[in-house]
Design a protein around this motif. Structure first.
Motif, PDB file in Angstrom:
ATOM      1  N   TYR A  49       4.788 -16.954   3.563  1.00 53.68           N
ATOM      2  CA  TYR A  49       5.463 -17.188   2.284  1.00 53.68           C
ATOM      3  C   TYR A  49       6.622 -16.224   2.061  1.00 53.68           C
ATOM      4  CZ  TYR A  49       6.291 -17.239  -2.752  1.00 53.68           C
ATOM      5  OH  TYR A  49       6.880 -17.286  -3.992  1.00 53.68           O
ATOM      6  N   SER A  50       6.362 -14.940   2.189  1.00 53.86           N
ATOM      7  CA  SER A  50       7.365 -13.927   1.832  1.00 53.86           C
ATOM      8  C   SER A  50       8.137 -13.387   3.020  1.00 53.86           C
ATOM      9  CB  SER A  50       6.679 -12.758   1.112  1.00 53.86           C
ATOM     10  OG  SER A  50       5.749 -12.119   1.988  1.00 53.86           O
ATOM     11  N   LYS A  51       7.683 -13.691   4.239  1.00 54.37           N
ATOM     12  CA  LYS A  51       8.267 -13.165   5.483  1.00 54.37           C
ATOM     13  C   LYS A  51       8.158 -11.643   5.560  1.00 54.37           C
ATOM     14  CE  LYS A  51       9.556 -17.231   6.945  1.00 54.37           C
ATOM     15  NZ  LYS A  51       8.920 -18.051   5.909  1.00 54.37           N
ATOM     16  N   GLU A  52       7.200 -11.078   4.843  1.00 54.15           N
ATOM     17  CA  GLU A  52       6.981  -9.632   4.879  1.00 54.15           C
ATOM     18  C   GLU A  52       6.060  -9.249   6.037  1.00 54.15           C
ATOM     19  OE1 GLU A  52       6.980  -7.825   0.466  1.00 54.15           O
ATOM     20  OE2 GLU A  52       5.532  -9.445   0.738  1.00 54.15           O
ATOM     21  N   TYR A  53       6.291  -8.089   6.598  1.00 56.64           N
ATOM     22  CA  TYR A  53       5.394  -7.490   7.582  1.00 56.64           C
ATOM     23  C   TYR A  53       5.134  -6.031   7.240  1.00 56.64           C
ATOM     24  CZ  TYR A  53       9.875  -5.826   9.348  1.00 56.64           C
ATOM     25  OH  TYR A  53      11.113  -5.260   9.442  1.00 56.64           O
ATOM     26  N   ALA A  54       5.900  -5.506   6.284  1.00 58.30           N
ATOM     27  CA  ALA A  54       5.723  -4.143   5.791  1.00 58.30           C
ATOM     28  C   ALA A  54       6.411  -4.032   4.440  1.00 58.30           C
ATOM     29  CB  ALA A  54       6.306  -3.126   6.760  1.00 58.30           C
ATOM     30  N   TYR A  55       5.869  -3.158   3.610  1.00 58.55           N
ATOM     31  CA  TYR A  55       6.432  -2.993   2.265  1.00 58.55           C
ATOM     32  C   TYR A  55       6.077  -1.600   1.764  1.00 58.55           C
ATOM     33  CZ  TYR A  55       6.902  -3.540  -2.815  1.00 58.55           C
ATOM     34  OH  TYR A  55       7.239  -3.373  -4.142  1.00 58.55           O
ATOM     35  N   LEU A  56       7.065  -0.911   1.165  1.00 56.09           N
ATOM     36  CA  LEU A  56       6.832   0.398   0.572  1.00 56.09           C
ATOM     37  C   LEU A  56       6.648   0.233  -0.928  1.00 56.09           C
ATOM     38  CD1 LEU A  56       6.667   3.477   0.702  1.00 56.09           C
ATOM     39  CD2 LEU A  56       9.167   3.544   0.453  1.00 56.09           C
ATOM     40  N   GLY A  57       5.411   0.427  -1.389  1.00 58.31           N
ATOM     41  CA  GLY A  57       5.110   0.329  -2.806  1.00 58.31           C
ATOM     42  C   GLY A  57       5.171   1.684  -3.490  1.00 58.31           C
ATOM     43  N   SER A  58       4.880   1.693  -4.793  1.00 59.10           N
ATOM     44  CA  SER A  58       4.961   2.922  -5.574  1.00 59.10           C
ATOM     45  C   SER A  58       3.590   3.461  -5.982  1.00 59.10           C
ATOM     46  CB  SER A  58       5.798   2.671  -6.837  1.00 59.10           C
ATOM     47  OG  SER A  58       5.220   1.629  -7.614  1.00 59.10           O
ATOM     48  N   SER A  59       2.512   2.735  -5.650  1.00 60.17           N
ATOM     49  CA  SER A  59       1.180   3.161  -6.077  1.00 60.17           C
ATOM     50  C   SER A  59       0.471   3.948  -4.977  1.00 60.17           C
ATOM     51  CB  SER A  59       0.339   1.940  -6.466  1.00 60.17           C
ATOM     52  OG  SER A  59      -0.142   1.266  -5.315  1.00 60.17           O
ATOM     53  N   LYS A  60      -0.763   4.349  -5.256  1.00 59.14           N
ATOM     54  CA  LYS A  60      -1.527   5.159  -4.317  1.00 59.14           C
ATOM     55  C   LYS A  60      -2.091   4.360  -3.145  1.00 59.14           C
ATOM     56  CE  LYS A  60      -5.939   4.678  -6.797  1.00 59.14           C
ATOM     57  NZ  LYS A  60      -7.036   5.397  -7.475  1.00 59.14           N
ATOM     58  N   TYR A  61      -2.081   3.031  -3.224  1.00 63.64           N
ATOM     59  CA  TYR A  61      -2.761   2.207  -2.220  1.00 63.64           C
ATOM     60  C   TYR A  61      -1.889   1.963  -0.980  1.00 63.64           C
ATOM     61  CZ  TYR A  61      -6.087   1.282  -5.951  1.00 63.64           C
ATOM     62  OH  TYR A  61      -7.013   1.423  -6.954  1.00 63.64           O
ATOM     63  N   PHE A  62      -2.472   2.191   0.187  1.00 63.60           N
ATOM     64  CA  PHE A  62      -1.810   1.903   1.470  1.00 63.60           C
ATOM     65  C   PHE A  62      -2.768   1.027   2.271  1.00 63.60           C
ATOM     66  CE2 PHE A  62       1.596   3.835   4.317  1.00 63.60           C
ATOM     67  CZ  PHE A  62       1.468   2.887   5.317  1.00 63.60           C
ATOM     68  N   ILE A  63      -2.354  -0.201   2.565  1.00 69.70           N
ATOM     69  CA  ILE A  63      -3.197  -1.194   3.240  1.00 69.70           C
ATOM     70  C   ILE A  63      -2.622  -1.461   4.624  1.00 69.70           C
ATOM     71  CG2 ILE A  63      -4.137  -3.539   3.095  1.00 69.70           C
ATOM     72  CD1 ILE A  63      -3.403  -3.370   0.031  1.00 69.70           C
ATOM     73  N   THR A  64      -3.454  -1.330   5.654  1.00 73.33           N
ATOM     74  CA  THR A  64      -2.941  -1.554   7.004  1.00 73.33           C
ATOM     75  C   THR A  64      -4.060  -1.894   7.980  1.00 73.33           C
ATOM     76  OG1 THR A  64      -1.528  -0.615   8.753  1.00 73.33           O
ATOM     77  CG2 THR A  64      -3.140   0.856   7.754  1.00 73.33           C
ATOM     78  N   GLU A  65      -3.671  -2.447   9.112  1.00 75.93           N
ATOM     79  CA  GLU A  65      -4.599  -2.638  10.221  1.00 75.93           C
ATOM     80  C   GLU A  65      -4.876  -1.293  10.891  1.00 75.93           C
ATOM     81  OE1 GLU A  65      -3.562  -5.646  13.059  1.00 75.93           O
ATOM     82  OE2 GLU A  65      -2.456  -6.793  11.589  1.00 75.93           O
ATOM     83  N   ALA A  66      -6.079  -1.164  11.449  1.00 75.19           N
ATOM     84  CA  ALA A  66      -6.435   0.006  12.257  1.00 75.19           C
ATOM     85  C   ALA A  66      -6.815  -0.500  13.637  1.00 75.19           C
ATOM     86  CB  ALA A  66      -7.582   0.770  11.615  1.00 75.19           C
ATOM     87  N   ASP A  67      -6.099  -0.065  14.643  1.00 74.36           N
ATOM     88  CA  ASP A  67      -6.247  -0.620  15.991  1.00 74.36           C
ATOM     89  C   ASP A  67      -7.310   0.134  16.790  1.00 74.36           C
ATOM     90  OD1 ASP A  67      -5.920  -1.892  18.374  1.00 74.36           O
ATOM     91  OD2 ASP A  67      -3.947  -1.048  18.813  1.00 74.36           O
ATOM     92  N   GLU A  68      -8.370  -0.588  17.116  1.00 69.45           N
ATOM     93  CA  GLU A  68      -9.453   0.009  17.898  1.00 69.45           C
ATOM     94  C   GLU A  68      -9.251  -0.129  19.400  1.00 69.45           C
ATOM     95  OE1 GLU A  68     -10.361  -4.237  18.242  1.00 69.45           O
ATOM     96  OE2 GLU A  68      -9.568  -2.989  16.641  1.00 69.45           O
ATOM     97  N   SER A  69      -8.200  -0.834  19.811  1.00 66.98           N
ATOM     98  CA  SER A  69      -8.049  -1.205  21.217  1.00 66.98           C
ATOM     99  C   SER A  69      -7.973   0.000  22.152  1.00 66.98           C
ATOM    100  CB  SER A  69      -6.814  -2.089  21.403  1.00 66.98           C
ATOM    101  OG  SER A  69      -5.630  -1.365  21.133  1.00 66.98           O
ATOM    102  N   ASP A  70      -7.398   1.106  21.691  1.00 67.16           N
ATOM    103  CA  ASP A  70      -7.248   2.284  22.549  1.00 67.16           C
ATOM    104  C   ASP A  70      -7.782   3.555  21.875  1.00 67.16           C
ATOM    105  OD1 ASP A  70      -5.389   2.499  20.573  1.00 67.16           O
ATOM    106  OD2 ASP A  70      -3.659   2.760  21.884  1.00 67.16           O
TER     107      ASP A  70
END
Length: 490
Positions: free
Chosen positions: A156-177
């Protein structure tokens, strides 16, 4: 906290101004680059291919070189970030070491960016990207303005990253290595643990599970572990360590012991409907999704669980999930085409692109397509990803790929690996044919134009054509979007 501090204004790293990323066009690297430039750093980098992410980064003012060259590494660079795909003989890496420029991995850079935040991480063999995106959209619709980095691009938004102003940081954590061990999440979601990337874990899934346990123990007492116990390895991890894990735990899935239980799942065409029962409050809610597949119902349940842990509004959660449109290259319907010989309007071919490259993911793709279009033939074009994965999971690939009606196999996308005997596409095709269920064909033409023309010539209509794989197979599927195959000869 988020209403008092603007997290866009966290102090910059001391004595760091110019940051160079080698492999900047990768999904995780591109997201980091976008956050860095938004935070006010000078950012540049290199990659071998141009894609949506590199074009977007260039539009933000980032200089990108499309070849790894010594001259790209200038004296004003303070820090170099490298993708896990970068080899030790990379010329930029070699000259950076000679110039004594500080070099860190992608995940160490990610950890640095996240260290002041309330961290929500999503890990597991499958479902990370979609679950991350679902959570991000819920938090954003709730007015929480989170920061996020994702492994895929939102439709929908074509987003893959975004810098917000709140305390929350949401991301994938890669276990592969094992790189996820550098992160310190407040909430850690585990979608599943599979026989995947075991070359980093001495080909022993018990070592992989112990590493997950080590990761989850980093979560503070005020945080939470959210884990799907439909997955046998997740279930065993929690059961075996129930007296050893001191963190809060919320389990989810269709399993009868789930704290948040998924039930009454129904697939209606491309849409999904199911219910979830919160055992703690014994309250039940209906969830509607605009994307198909039971795996996405599980992803949505995980997103619901983390949102409820942070006391977000139920109506906003359900609305966001209903409006979620998915991720590019995740069961992505690209176009509808006609065969060369048109027999009638009903003889169309639906073209789909899917990133899945593990047998479990491919099986989900096949099952989802069968449920939506039970009366169409299923044709799959599969590009195996890495020789090591093909070797380690050979029998599972043979079994799953034999479920389609017609199979075309492309050469293995090596991802930098050297050739392994009896782990290539020709051998895989041979073993599938020996099973005698379907006929598999290995295609070894010189370029994707020739391959596209050949595949098109074999289409009869009333089919689902799925391009499956994590390599560069999307360059082939894109030819079908633009209809650039009809006048090409192989």
């Amino acid at each position: 906290m988020s209403s008092i501090i603007n997290f866009k204004k966290i102090p910059k790293m001391k004595n760091i101004n110019h940051i160079y990323l080698i492999g900047i066009g990768g999904s995780g690297m591109g997201g980091i680059a976008k956050i860095l430039i938004k935070k006010g750093y000078k950012v540049s980098g290199s990659d071998l291919i141009s894609n949506f992410i590199t074009k977007n980064l260039i539009s933000l003012g980032i200089t990108i070189y499309f070849k790894h060259k010594i001259k790209n590494i200038t004296n004003d660079i303070d820090l170099i970030v490298i993708s896990s795909a970068i080899k030790h003989n990379n010329p930029e890496l070699i000259i950076a070491k000679k110039l004594n420029i500080t070099i860190i991995s992608r995940v160490k850079m990610l950890a640095e960016l996240m260290k002041f935040y309330y961290q929500i991480t999503i890990t597991g063999a499958h479902g990370k990207t979609t679950t991350t995106a679902m959570i991000y959209e819920i938090y954003k619709l709730s007015g929480l303005d989170p920061t996020f980095i994702n492994g895929g691009i939102l439709k929908y938004s074509k987003e893959y990253a975004y810098l917000g102003s709140s305390k929350y940081f949401i991301t994938e954590a890669d276990e592969s290595d094992k790189s996820f061990l550098y992160l310190k999440p407040t909430i850690g979601i585990v979608t599943n643990i599979e026989n995947e990337h075991l070359d980093y874990y001495k080909n022993n899934i018990e070592i992989l599970k112990k590493t997950f346990l080590k990761f989850l123990k980093k979560i503070p007492c005020y945080g939470c572990i959210i884990i799907c116990i439909d997955n046998i390895h997740n279930y065993e991890l929690i059961k075996k360590n129930k007296f050893n894990i001191k963190q809060n735990i919320i389990t989810y899935g269709s399993h009868k012991n789930s704290d948040i239980q998924l039930y009454n799942y129904k697939q209606k065409g491309y849409k999904t409907q199911f219910y979830i029962l919160e055992k703690k409050t014994y309250s039940s809610f209906k969830i509607n999704l605009s994307i198909p597949g039971y795996h996405n119902a599980l992803n949505a349940t995980a997103a619901y669980a983390v949102s409820k842990f942070n006391n977000l509004n139920n109506k906003i959660i359900l609305k966001s999930l209903k409006n979620f449109q998915g991720i590019i290259r995740r069961f992505d319907i690209l176009t509808t085409i006609y065969p060369e010989k048109r027999i009638g309007y009903q003889q169309t071919i639906i073209v789909i692109n899917d990133y899945g490259h593990h047998p479990t993911e491919i099986n989900m793709t096949i099952n989802t397509a069968r449920k939506i279009w039970p009366n169409r033939s299923l044709i799959m074009v599969f590009q195996p990803h890495r020789y090591s994965r093909t070797k380690n999971l050979l029998k599972y690939f043979i079994k799953v790929l034999s479920k389609v009606d017609k199979l075309f196999l492309l050469k293995v996308y090596s991802a930098g690996e050297t050739f392994i005997k009896n782990a290539d596409s020709e051998y895989l095709s041979k073993k599938i044919n020996e099973l005698g269920i379907i006929i598999s064909q290995f295609i070894n033409f010189k370029n994707y134009y020739n391959i596209a023309h050949y595949i098109y010539s074999k289409l009869k209509g009333n089919e689902i054509l799925i391009f499956q794989g994590a390599g560069d197979i999307n360059n082939l599927s894109s030819l079908f979007i633009n209809k650039k195959f009809q006048n090409t000869k192989h």
